[in-house]
Design an enzyme around this catalytic site. Structure first.
Site, PDB file in Angstrom:
ATOM      1  N   SER A 129       0.943  -1.211  -0.001  1.00 42.93           N
ATOM      2  CA  SER A 129       0.065  -0.022  -0.069  1.00 42.93           C
ATOM      3  C   SER A 129       0.871   1.304  -0.096  1.00 42.93           C
ATOM      4  CB  SER A 129      -1.119   0.059   1.195  1.00 42.93           C
ATOM      5  OG  SER A 129      -1.807   1.041   1.172  1.00 42.93           O
ATOM      6  N   GLY A 130       0.550   2.097  -1.134  1.00 48.50           N
ATOM      7  CA  GLY A 130       1.421   3.540  -0.861  1.00 48.50           C
ATOM      8  C   GLY A 130       2.801   3.212  -1.983  1.00 48.50           C
ATOM      9  N   THR A 134      -1.779   2.622  -8.025  1.00 49.54           N
ATOM     10  CA  THR A 134      -2.555   3.352  -8.568  1.00 49.54           C
ATOM     11  C   THR A 134      -2.160   4.352  -9.608  1.00 49.54           C
ATOM     12  OG1 THR A 134      -4.167   2.865  -6.639  1.00 49.54           O
ATOM     13  CG2 THR A 134      -4.721   4.493  -8.118  1.00 49.54           C
ATOM     14  N   ASN A 179      -1.263   5.241   3.158  1.00 51.93           N
ATOM     15  CA  ASN A 179      -1.436   6.166   1.935  1.00 51.93           C
ATOM     16  C   ASN A 179      -2.664   6.981   1.942  1.00 51.93           C
ATOM     17  OD1 ASN A 179      -1.902   6.819  -0.727  1.00 51.93           O
ATOM     18  ND2 ASN A 179      -1.802   4.793  -1.697  1.00 51.93           N
ATOM     19  N   SER A 182      -5.495   5.647  -0.590  1.00 52.62           N
ATOM     20  CA  SER A 182      -5.269   4.237  -0.806  1.00 52.62           C
ATOM     21  C   SER A 182      -6.593   3.530  -1.299  1.00 52.62           C
ATOM     22  CB  SER A 182      -5.123   3.819   0.695  1.00 52.62           C
ATOM     23  OG  SER A 182      -5.109   2.261   0.670  1.00 52.62           O
ATOM     24  N   SER A 183      -6.278   2.564  -2.100  1.00 55.71           N
ATOM     25  CA  SER A 183      -7.530   1.821  -2.925  1.00 55.71           C
ATOM     26  C   SER A 183      -8.021   1.214  -1.941  1.00 55.71           C
ATOM     27  CB  SER A 183      -6.969   1.419  -4.179  1.00 55.71           C
ATOM     28  OG  SER A 183      -6.102   1.958  -4.757  1.00 55.71           O
ATOM     29  N   GLY A 406      -2.793  -2.991  -2.008  1.00 62.73           N
ATOM     30  CA  GLY A 406      -1.377  -3.794  -1.743  1.00 62.73           C
ATOM     31  C   GLY A 406      -1.459  -4.389  -0.470  1.00 62.73           C
ATOM     32  N   GLU A 408      -0.707  -4.868   3.438  1.00 61.28           N
ATOM     33  CA  GLU A 408      -0.759  -3.811   4.290  1.00 61.28           C
ATOM     34  C   GLU A 408      -0.842  -4.480   5.624  1.00 61.28           C
ATOM     35  OE1 GLU A 408      -3.737  -1.188   3.299  1.00 61.28           O
ATOM     36  OE2 GLU A 408      -5.524  -2.297   4.169  1.00 61.28           O
TER      37      GLU A 408
HETATM   38  N1  LIG Z   1       5.184   8.176  -9.979  1.00 64.59           N
HETATM   39  C1  LIG Z   1       4.855   8.667  -9.013  1.00 64.59           C
HETATM   40  N2  LIG Z   1       5.241  10.116  -9.100  1.00 64.59           N
HETATM   41  C2  LIG Z   1       4.799  11.100  -7.747  1.00 64.59           C
HETATM   42  N3  LIG Z   1       4.121  10.656  -6.887  1.00 64.59           N
HETATM   43  C3  LIG Z   1       4.006   9.176  -6.793  1.00 64.59           C
HETATM   44  C4  LIG Z   1       4.028   8.204  -7.948  1.00 64.59           C
HETATM   45  N4  LIG Z   1       3.568   7.159  -7.583  1.00 64.59           N
HETATM   46  C5  LIG Z   1       3.033   7.315  -6.289  1.00 64.59           C
HETATM   47  N5  LIG Z   1       3.151   8.524  -5.941  1.00 64.59           N
HETATM   48  C6  LIG Z   1       2.569   9.152  -4.582  1.00 64.59           C
HETATM   49  O1  LIG Z   1       2.399   8.087  -3.815  1.00 64.59           O
HETATM   50  C7  LIG Z   1       0.977   8.200  -3.098  1.00 64.59           C
HETATM   51  C8  LIG Z   1       0.529   6.839  -3.271  1.00 64.59           C
HETATM   52  O2  LIG Z   1       0.418   5.915  -4.482  1.00 64.59           O
HETATM   53  P1  LIG Z   1      -0.701   5.110  -4.991  1.00 64.59           P
HETATM   54  O3  LIG Z   1      -0.349   4.930  -6.248  1.00 64.59           O
HETATM   55  O4  LIG Z   1      -1.981   5.652  -4.574  1.00 64.59           O
HETATM   56  O5  LIG Z   1      -0.082   3.779  -4.052  1.00 64.59           O
HETATM   57  P2  LIG Z   1      -0.893   2.488  -3.998  1.00 64.59           P
HETATM   58  O6  LIG Z   1      -1.888   2.452  -4.969  1.00 64.59           O
HETATM   59  O7  LIG Z   1       0.338   1.411  -4.344  1.00 64.59           O
HETATM   60  O8  LIG Z   1      -1.416   2.199  -2.756  1.00 64.59           O
HETATM   61  C9  LIG Z   1       0.260   8.905  -4.377  1.00 64.59           C
HETATM   62  O9  LIG Z   1      -0.943   9.522  -3.943  1.00 64.59           O
HETATM   63  C10 LIG Z   1       1.375  10.020  -5.069  1.00 64.59           C
HETATM   64  O10 LIG Z   1       1.204  11.189  -3.886  1.00 64.59           O
HETATM   65 MG   LIG Z   2      -4.020   2.119  -4.871  1.00 64.00          MG
END
Ligand SMILES: Nc1ncnc2c1ncn2[C@@H]1O[C@H](COP(=O)(O)OP(=O)(O)O)[C@@H](O)[C@H]1O
Ligand SMILES: [Mg+2]
Length: 1046
Positions: A129-130, A134, A179, A182-183, A406, A408
């Site tokens: 997660s994070g 996404t 996060n 977080s999804s 993810g 967690e």
């Molecule tokens: N490629 C990226 N560039 C900039 N910030 C990112 C990037 N990937 C993730 N982040 C930051 O990390 C945070 C969490 O990412 P997210 O994709 O929601 O994580 P996950 O879906 O894996 O839980 C996003 O809200 C963003 O602020």
């Molecule tokens: Mg996500």
């Protein structure tokens, strides 16, 4: 043209130097920025080396690194300038390994493989997660939205695909400790492409939404975004209509985590985005209204407080919140109130309502809120799917994007974490199967020996969770379904009993002393592939049962809100038969997902979270080392290498490196494998450095490849110049040949054209000549086809010639152009016309004076023509008014005859009547008489009345004899005169004296009276010479030369 060429040249030069710079940079930068592909890492078994490389790159903001075709992505926690349209363009259609690693390179490669192989693919995005899953999936979607061919229709699909994201995130994402976005549901999205690569549709599958969040949030977490967005961003009117206040703190469902406001989230602007997105995805205004009504009613539900009546049962007395729910969901207040405070019990055939205790009522309320939200979420996904559905039935290929919650670990983990981590366990299993299997297959297929790589297979954990009858899921379900008093704790006991010995399972009771300290009595711990997680068993049964009292459902069925109606259909099977438990449903949906994925080509993005603090620039070694480990990246790398760092299809390898060997450059005639063999022999590869497979070359050490690549980079530059030169030459030559061909073609055409013209001309000439000859031959026949043209020509020709040869004067009237036979009559008529015309013209040109003259001449002619021999000579001599001007006549004479108007005077020679001596005299005619004058003397006056006649000879002399009467005694006798202007004088006289008839032309001899009674004679004859003399007979002899008649 010049300008363009110059520009092209510049950009070519620019590009060359850029390539050179890049090349040098990538050679020297290897130390600084690490390598782009872990496969090329020399110390590939060293975790530290792996981490070093990752760290080097992370600090250079290079968040992407490959392991072969797998993409490792480290969350930068800051905006990087690598997702621009320009970047997308750069990566479009470029070979995977030619540019620095990027999520776009992967997306592009998947897309192009799909197009060329026409099969289905999926991109598995994993990480805790994070870690950026996404975000990665959004980047991929954006890349397709920009790079796919687009039409207006497709743009529509594209917009919906893109905008489905913010909507789903609003309803399905929430801030957690891990996060901020977080999804809280799993998402698998198919993007459908037509055979040209246009995105034509999409479909979303959602997995297990974490509904419990609706009614409860841990400290530091929030409910789903949409609630906050609505309260913060909703328009005043809307809030009033929904009965909401603009303060999240007023809603008990929103404040349990204690952080309704988060700095990284802008609920207000997100609300706007969601509103806009909803209308693009074809949500009707009613749908939207109903949807908002539901969200608001969930908040109102949360605020409903139950009072205890005197018997301790829950009661709702005219509760304000309850009325809002009733209004928004369109359920009669009474029904709702009863439903919230009673449960229906079926006793035998009877239905009995039993009142809730306050606790029960709260529980039932929360269950209802969760059910409403959960079902609405599913409705939302279906609605989006309807809008993304592709109506066209032609065959599509799809790219699936899997972005699932993810792994967690929280301080307290519950049923939801259990499900989420189980899901991740399954995906890891899938990953292991697919990567190991495919790798193994590759070696086998290529006939390369390889040693199996030891790796941790998490199947043992999957089994622990899902094995039939013995797995945790089975035990959980059993406990949920069994009659009797089952509680969370009995579940725990059961687990301890059944799986107590499992190496990945431990509880307080089972643990050794040391571990026991870290466990509560109600906890159990699983050693997941990604680490240990301690779950608190409390709530497992409830959440798994997910019981919504039957009564609650029935109440909902009465709703007027169409969305709620849809979510609680009256056809739903009765709860007599127990529905499947949550975890079993989840398990089967994961089986379904696995099937979907296994039928497609896999691609992987492994996301890594650099630190727990969500901070940019912080590379937490321990945390990352842990993720690298459990994500199996080292194993993946080792398997990829399997002793060989690099492998490529012979064709591709040869294609790239053939310039390095004179035998293979520019073209290799034999098979690609032979070519590669020849090439690497030339490069001096040692036998232990490589292996030749069936279709691929395997290179053991990265340094071998680097050396080859470096040599290629140097060579490439030289080659580029040569190719450029060759190409330019080729182009110019091509142009020249083209021009030449064109010139020849034009020439040919032109010649052909001219020849055809010439031929036509000749054919025409032949015809004309033939016709002419025929016409000539038949010219005398009556007009017919054969001669009509000829005759016309003859006519025309004659007329034209005639026009040029017309007589100039009336006198030439006899020189008329001889006409051809057919023109005889016309010619005559023309001649007549023309002569008449000439005469007319001539006459018009004659002055009155001249007319007078001519009249006189005519008179002369009538008198003498054909009678007197020398008459013709006179014709051309014009008459004058007089031959002696008045100044030459003596004044005296003029005085004497001043009463008479002098009409004409002429010098004459008078022959004496006796002796015939010639004397020069003037003969003057007046109105009355003729006078013979000798200087100042009038020698004789002849009144015209006494002029009897005038005689002249027929010969060419110019003698005239005037015969007079002798009435007057003073009259002297006839006059014999010689006058040079004989005809003129006589004509004048005849006019003046009106004596035309008395002029006689005589032959031979003229008798005249010398005086009355005495006669004389003048004889005329022709002779050799002109002479006048007195003949022997006393006559005056006038001899004249014969005038040749004309
Ligand atoms: N490629 C990226 N560039 C900039 N910030 C990112 C990037 N990937 C993730 N982040 C930051 O990390 C945070 C969490 O990412 P997210 O994709 O929601 O994580 P996950 O879906 O894996 O839980 C996003 O809200 C963003 O602020
Ligand atoms: Mg996500």
């Amino acid at each position: 043209m010049m300008h363009q060429a110059l520009e092209m040249k510049e950009s070519l030069d620019e590009r060359c130097s850029k390539i050179l710079r890049n090349m040098e940079a990538s050679l020297t930068a290897r130390d600084r920025v690490g390598i782009q592909d872990f496969v090329l890492l020399d110390a590939y078994t060293s975790e530290s080396a792996f981490l070093d490389n990752l760290r080097k790159r992370f600090h250079e903001n290079l968040i992407y690194t490959y392991i072969g075709t797998l993409l490792v992505s480290v969350n930068p926690y800051k905006e990087l300038d690598i997702y621009s349209k320009k970047q997308m363009d750069t990566y479009m259609g470029v070979n995977f390994f030619e540019l620095p690693p990027h999520i776009y390179a992967l997306a592009d490669n998947v897309f192009r493989t799909m197009l060329s192989e026409f099969n289905n693919h999926f991109i598995l995005i994993s990480g805790e997660s994070g870690a950026g899953k996404t975000e990665a999936s959004k980047k991929i979607l954006q890349f397709y939205a920009v790079s796919c061919p687009s039409t207006k229709l497709l743009n529509n699909v594209r917009d919906r695909l893109l905008l489905s994201n913010p909507v789903l995130e609003a309803f399905g994402n929430a801030k957690t400790l891990k996060n901020d976005n977080s999804s809280r549901f799993g998402k698998y999205m198919d993007i459908q492409f037509d055979h040209q690569g246009g995105a034509v549709g999409g479909h979303i599958l959602s997995y297990l939404l974490e509904k419990s969040r609706v009614v409860h949030q841990n400290h530091g977490e929030r409910n789903f975004h949409i609630f906050y967005q609505m309260v913060e961003g909703g328009e005043e009117d809307l809030l009033r209509w929904l009965g909401l206040e603009r303060n999240c703190k007023n809603y008990s469902y929103l404040v349990q985590g204690g952080c309704p406001k988060v700095s990284s989230i802008n609920d207000k602007s997100d609300w706007k985005t969601v509103r806009k997105a909803l209308s693009v995805i074809e949500f009707s205004e009613t749908d939207i209204e109903n949807l908002f009504g539901i969200i608001a009613s969930v908040l109102h539900l949360g605020n409903i407080k139950f009072a205890a009546d005197d018997r301790g049962y829950a009661s709702l007395n005219n509760n304000q919140e309850m009325h809002w729910v009733s209004k928004l969901l369109g359920i009669p207040a009474q029904v709702l109130q009863h439903g919230l405070t009673h449960r229906k019990i079926e006793a035998k055939s009877e239905e009995v309502f039993s009142p809730f205790s306050v606790d029960h009522a709260v529980y039932a309320r929360d269950a209802l809120a969760k059910a409403i939200y959960g079902r609405t979420f599913n409705w939302l996904v279906n609605k989006i799917n309807e809008s993304l559905a592709n109506m066209d039935s032609s065959r599509k290929t799809v790219i699936g994007l899997l972005d699932i919650y993810g792994f967690e670990v929280f301080s307290v983990n519950s049923f939801e974490q259990f499900c989420i981590n189980y899901c991740n366990e399954k995906l890891q299993q899938l990953f292991i199967q697919l990567t190991l299997k495919s790798e193994q297959e590759e070696y086998e297929m290529e006939g390369i020996e390889w040693e199996p790589v030891p790796y941790f297979n998490n199947k043992i954990i999957c089994d622990l969770v899902e094995e039939k009858h013995r797995g945790i899921i089975s035990l959980l379900d059993e406990e949920c379904l069994r009659p009797g008093e089952a509680t969370d704790l009995t579940l725990l006991e059961k687990m301890e009993d059944k799986i107590g010995g499992h190496p990945h399972f431990v509880t307080h009771k089972l643990a050794d002393q040391k571990t026991r300290k870290t466990l509560e009595r109600g906890d159990f711990r699983l050693l997941h592939y990604a680490g240990e997680v301690t779950y608190c068993v409390v709530g497992f049964l409830d959440k798994n049962n997910d019981l919504l009292y039957r009564n609650g459902k029935e109440v909902m069925r009465q709703s007027k809100n169409t969305v709620i109606k849809h979510c609680f259909p009256s056809t739903e099977p009765d709860s007599k038969r127990r529905p499947e438990t949550v975890v079993t449903q989840f398990k089967s949906s994961l089986v379904g997902l696995t099937e979907i994925l296994l039928s497609k080509e896999p691609w992987y993005v492994r996301c890594i979270k650099p630190n727990e603090a969500k901070q940019p620039g912080r590379f937490d070694d321990v945390l990352i080392r842990h993720q690298v480990k459990y994500l199996g990246l080292m194993e993946h790398l080792r398997v990829r290498r399997a002793g060989f760092a690099y492998r490529r299809k012979y064709e591709i390898f040869l294609q790239r490196y053939k310039p390095l060997c004179p035998d293979t450059w520019p073209n290799w005639k034999g098979t690609a494998a032979e070519g590669v063999h020849c090439l690497i022999k030339h490069l001096g590869y040692k036998s232990d450095e490589y292996k030749m497979g069936r279709t691929k070359i395997f290179i053991r050490h990265p340094r071998t490849l680097f050396a080859t690549e470096d040599a290629f980079q140097v060579c490439k530059h030289k080659l580029a110049t040569r190719i450029q030169a060759k190409y330019k030459g080729y182009r110019v030559k091509g142009d020249f040949v083209k021009q030449k061909e064109a010139a020849t073609k034009i020439e040919t055409c032109w010649r052909g054209l001219m020849a055809r013209k010439e031929r036509e001309k000749r054919a025409w000439a032949v015809k004309v000549i033939q016709k002419f000859i025929k016409g000539f031959m038949t010219r005398n026949e009556p007009s017919c086809n054969d001669n009509s043209e000829y005759l016309a020509y003859v006519r025309q020709n004659y007329l034209i010639r005639l026009r040029e040869n017309l007589p100039k004067t009336v006198l030439e009237k006899d020189c008329w152009l001889t006409p051809p036979p057919i023109m005889k009559e016309a010619s005559q008529l023309l001649k007549k016309l023309y002569v008449r015309q000439m005469v007319k013209k001539y006459i018009r040109g004659i002055t009155a004076q001249r007319k007078q003259q001519l009249l006189l001449k005519e008179q002369t002619s009538s008198m003498f023509k054909g009678r007197k021999e020398n008459y013709p000579l006179s014709v051309c001599r014009p008459f004058l008014d007089t031959r002696i001007g008045p100044e030459d006549i003596s004044i005296k004479v003029l005085q004497m005859i001043r009463h008479e108007h002098i009409r004409y005077s002429v010098p004459v020679v008078k022959y004496d009547r006796n002796g015939f001596r010639p004397r020069v005299r003037q003969l003057i005619f007046t109105q009355e008489a003729a006078y013979l004058v000798e200087e100042a003397k009038i020698k004789q006056r002849i009144d015209y009345s006494s002029l009897k006649g005038v005689s002249v000879s027929n010969l060419s002399d110019n003698f005239l004899i005037l015969h007079v009467t002798f009435d007057d005694i003073k009259q002297k006798g006839d006059l014999v005169l010689q006058c040079e202007y004989l005809f003129e004088a006589l004509t004048k006289m005849s006019v003046i004296a009106n004596k035309q008839n008395c002029i006689k032309v005589v032959q031979g001899s003229v008798r005249f009276d010398i005086q009355p009674g005495r006669e004389g004679f003048v004889d005329f004859k022709s002779g050799q010479e002109s002479m006048v003399y007195r003949a022997k007979n006393g006559h005056l002899m006038v001899e004249s030369t014969r005038t040749k008649s004309r």
